[in-house]
Design a protein around this motif. Structure first.
Motif, PDB file in Angstrom:
ATOM      1  N   GLU A  56       0.887  -1.368  -0.080  1.00  0.00           N
ATOM      2  CA  GLU A  56       0.094  -0.035   0.284  1.00  0.00           C
ATOM      3  C   GLU A  56       0.859   1.083   0.084  1.00  0.00           C
ATOM      4  O   GLU A  56       1.555   1.468   0.937  1.00  0.00           O
ATOM      5  N   MET A  57       0.937   2.083  -1.148  1.00  0.00           N
ATOM      6  CA  MET A  57       1.643   3.212  -1.201  1.00  0.00           C
ATOM      7  C   MET A  57       0.926   4.472  -0.771  1.00  0.00           C
ATOM      8  O   MET A  57      -0.182   4.655  -0.779  1.00  0.00           O
ATOM      9  N   VAL A  58       1.518   5.048   0.305  1.00  0.00           N
ATOM     10  CA  VAL A  58       1.093   6.347   0.699  1.00  0.00           C
ATOM     11  C   VAL A  58       1.963   7.329   0.864  1.00  0.00           C
ATOM     12  O   VAL A  58       3.301   7.208   0.653  1.00  0.00           O
ATOM     13  N   SER A  59       1.745   8.554   0.760  1.00  0.00           N
ATOM     14  CA  SER A  59       2.628   9.727   0.657  1.00  0.00           C
ATOM     15  C   SER A  59       3.467   9.728   1.797  1.00  0.00           C
ATOM     16  O   SER A  59       4.769  10.020   1.567  1.00  0.00           O
ATOM     17  N   ASP A  60       3.162   9.378   2.890  1.00  0.00           N
ATOM     18  CA  ASP A  60       4.136   9.649   3.966  1.00  0.00           C
ATOM     19  C   ASP A  60       5.288   8.526   3.839  1.00  0.00           C
ATOM     20  O   ASP A  60       6.343   8.758   4.321  1.00  0.00           O
ATOM     21  N   THR A  61       4.985   7.381   3.175  1.00  0.00           N
ATOM     22  CA  THR A  61       6.139   6.399   3.267  1.00  0.00           C
ATOM     23  C   THR A  61       6.809   6.187   2.214  1.00  0.00           C
ATOM     24  O   THR A  61       7.861   5.838   1.799  1.00  0.00           O
ATOM     25  N   ALA A  62       6.343   6.945   1.038  1.00  0.00           N
ATOM     26  CA  ALA A  62       6.697   6.590  -0.458  1.00  0.00           C
ATOM     27  C   ALA A  62       8.391   7.040  -0.484  1.00  0.00           C
ATOM     28  O   ALA A  62       9.313   6.122  -1.009  1.00  0.00           O
ATOM     29  N   SER A  63       8.665   8.215  -0.008  1.00  0.00           N
ATOM     30  CA  SER A  63      10.020   8.531  -0.145  1.00  0.00           C
ATOM     31  C   SER A  63      11.103   7.578   0.770  1.00  0.00           C
ATOM     32  O   SER A  63      12.040   7.204   0.156  1.00  0.00           O
ATOM     33  N   SER A  64      10.674   7.100   1.940  1.00  0.00           N
ATOM     34  CA  SER A  64      11.633   6.387   2.586  1.00  0.00           C
ATOM     35  C   SER A  64      11.470   4.792   2.032  1.00  0.00           C
ATOM     36  O   SER A  64      12.657   4.317   2.153  1.00  0.00           O
ATOM     37  N   LEU A  65      10.568   4.632   1.205  1.00  0.00           N
ATOM     38  CA  LEU A  65      10.342   3.236   0.633  1.00  0.00           C
ATOM     39  C   LEU A  65      11.317   3.120  -0.530  1.00  0.00           C
ATOM     40  O   LEU A  65      12.034   2.119  -0.898  1.00  0.00           O
ATOM     41  N   VAL A  66      11.500   4.407  -1.464  1.00  0.00           N
ATOM     42  CA  VAL A  66      12.377   4.392  -2.440  1.00  0.00           C
ATOM     43  C   VAL A  66      13.749   4.194  -1.867  1.00  0.00           C
ATOM     44  O   VAL A  66      14.539   3.469  -2.354  1.00  0.00           O
ATOM     45  N   ALA A  67      13.979   5.111  -0.834  1.00  0.00           N
ATOM     46  CA  ALA A  67      15.353   4.829  -0.264  1.00  0.00           C
ATOM     47  C   ALA A  67      15.524   3.287   0.055  1.00  0.00           C
ATOM     48  O   ALA A  67      16.697   2.772  -0.138  1.00  0.00           O
ATOM     49  N   ALA A  68      14.914   2.585   0.637  1.00  0.00           N
ATOM     50  CA  ALA A  68      14.850   1.172   1.334  1.00  0.00           C
ATOM     51  C   ALA A  68      14.951   0.158   0.007  1.00  0.00           C
ATOM     52  O   ALA A  68      15.850  -0.624   0.067  1.00  0.00           O
ATOM     53  N   ALA A  69      14.175   0.663  -1.085  1.00  0.00           N
ATOM     54  CA  ALA A  69      14.295  -0.070  -2.134  1.00  0.00           C
ATOM     55  C   ALA A  69      15.578  -0.182  -2.788  1.00  0.00           C
ATOM     56  O   ALA A  69      16.100  -1.228  -3.526  1.00  0.00           O
ATOM     57  N   ASP A  70      16.042   1.051  -3.064  1.00  0.00           N
ATOM     58  CA  ASP A  70      17.334   1.361  -3.496  1.00  0.00           C
ATOM     59  C   ASP A  70      18.401   0.688  -2.744  1.00  0.00           C
ATOM     60  O   ASP A  70      19.547  -0.037  -3.320  1.00  0.00           O
ATOM     61  N   GLN A  71      18.350   0.899  -1.437  1.00  0.00           N
ATOM     62  CA  GLN A  71      19.424   0.210  -0.668  1.00  0.00           C
ATOM     63  C   GLN A  71      19.364  -1.464  -0.781  1.00  0.00           C
ATOM     64  O   GLN A  71      20.605  -2.088  -0.825  1.00  0.00           O
ATOM     65  N   PHE A  72      18.151  -1.987  -0.859  1.00  0.00           N
ATOM     66  CA  PHE A  72      18.265  -3.538  -1.134  1.00  0.00           C
ATOM     67  C   PHE A  72      18.162  -3.682  -2.546  1.00  0.00           C
ATOM     68  O   PHE A  72      17.758  -5.101  -2.870  1.00  0.00           O
TER      69      PHE A  72
END
Length: 138
Positions: A56-72
């Motif tokens: 579930e994509m929400v504005s509050d987590t989208a940016s941090s999820l991009v960073a985590a997805a990139d990290q992993f």
């Protein structure tokens, strides 16, 4: 906070799998990883994606999820997050943070959307006078 994860799921991301010590396979407590720079909500969303292929994509987590997805190195999740960010209404107060995010995590499509927004209706001049502009140079 702990999140139990099956080994086959953690192996989906080589970067995540490499952080987990499987040296003593008979003792489950030895198969733990300490993940820094990722909050519990983001990690839960990341694991949801690893298990189901969706999150579930929400504005509050989208940016941090991009960073985590990139990290992993989870390119499919990174693309989903980027598409979500590209389709959200751009606000001047978010532009600095989004430009930094796009630059740090190599998101050329997001940069393109941001630049198109800045070209509209004097947005570039308004942005240059905003706090978001100062974020870029901090």
């Amino acid at each position: 906070m702990e999140f139990p994860v099956h080994r086959v799921i953690s192996a989906r991301s080589k970067a995540l799998g490499a952080m987990i010590d499987y040296a003593n396979a008979n003792e489950p407590s030895s198969s733990r990883a300490m993940l820094k720079n990722i909050d519990a909500i983001t990690l839960q969303a990341l694991l949801d994606f690893m298990y189901s292929g969706a999150t579930e994509m929400v504005s509050d987590t989208a940016s941090s999820l991009v960073a985590a997805a990139d990290q992993f190195n989870m390119i499919d999740l990174k693309d989903i997050c980027c598409e979500y960010l590209e389709t959200q209404e751009m606000k001047l107060e978010d532009i600095g943070r989004l430009l930094i995010l796009a630059d740090q995590h190599t998101l050329p499509r997001l940069k393109f959307v941001i630049m198109a927004f800045l070209r509209k209706a004097n947005n570039a001049a308004k942005f240059a006078e905003s706090e978001g502009f100062d974020e870029i140079f901090a």
